[in-house]
Design an enzyme around this catalytic site. Sequence first.
Site, PDB file in Angstrom:
ATOM      1  N   HIS A 190      50.352  31.593  35.629  1.00 44.87           N
ATOM      2  CA  HIS A 190      50.378  30.438  34.867  1.00 44.87           C
ATOM      3  C   HIS A 190      49.760  30.733  33.326  1.00 44.87           C
ATOM      4  CE1 HIS A 190      45.993  30.721  36.257  1.00 44.87           C
ATOM      5  NE2 HIS A 190      45.836  29.899  35.052  1.00 44.87           N
ATOM      6  N   HIS A 204      45.376  37.481  35.200  1.00 44.80           N
ATOM      7  CA  HIS A 204      46.816  36.976  35.751  1.00 44.80           C
ATOM      8  C   HIS A 204      47.720  37.052  34.929  1.00 44.80           C
ATOM      9  CE1 HIS A 204      46.502  33.265  34.297  1.00 44.80           C
ATOM     10  NE2 HIS A 204      45.367  32.967  34.528  1.00 44.80           N
TER      11      HIS A 204
HETATM   12 ZN   LIG Z   1      41.858  30.805  35.967  1.00 44.06          ZN
END
Ligand SMILES: [Zn+2]
Length: 276
Positions: A118, A106
């Site tokens: 994040h 991500h």
């Molecule tokens: Zn993760």
Amino acid sequence: MVKRVFISIDMEGISGIVDWSEVDRNNSEYVFARKLMAGDLNAAIKGALDAGVKEIVVSDAHGGMRNLRPEEVHEAAHLVRGSPKPGAMMEGIDDTFDAAMYVGYHSMKGTSNGIMCHTISGRAIDGIWINSRETGEFGLNSGTAGVHGVPSVFLAGDYAATVEANAFVPGITTAAVKWAVGRYSAKCLHPNESTKLITAKVKEALTKPLPEPRVVNEPVEVKLLFNTSTMCDLASLMPSFERIDGRNMKGNFNDYKTAINAMRAAIYLAGAAERR
Ligand SMILES: [Zn+2]
């Protein structure tokens, strides 16, 4: 010829997954999500085997790092699981690997249209800067691969993660499996399609000229921005860091591995702070 491949696999960038509830082992939604995780991983392993790879080590890199069920992982791979482990998301990599790959990744905190974006700790960290460049998990971990002279050749995740990977490692091969339309919503490929894409792209990545290993200049400056000043109160007890202001601190380190270990220790300390 690429013979030994290391795979770090996170969960937020896995095919079809869009919400924290799906990556939380205490939630019933997690049951299907961990199956999808095994699907993306096995697709990458298949691509590596298609390219002639002989040895594959996989590091389970999400949360408690026990997300993959061992019997669901392709038998060609060795699985590193459990937590804490000294090398965290990259535990198992060493100088003997020819290539590093990242699955289920991500984008860094604050990315627009980055699914569940994040950086290391959603609760504690607002941002991490390495030598003044804001750096997410792919940037941090590809730097660790670089310490071992290992090129980062492939990333699968949401589209924003693939854009971030290209910014840190020009020439990396990527597979976008979903396009976020918000932090917790995305247009997703069907898992049957995304796994085919991952297999094809991994094979492509391992059979074309590899990008250079990502080497971070040393000495290394690490700057951390915490979510609350209490977190920074605790993390700045670390001797090598100096407090800048309420939520920021920075430190200088002779080498990258020491810098990353100090950063992780500081984040663990911050984790002892209040949750508000
Ligand atoms: Zn993760």
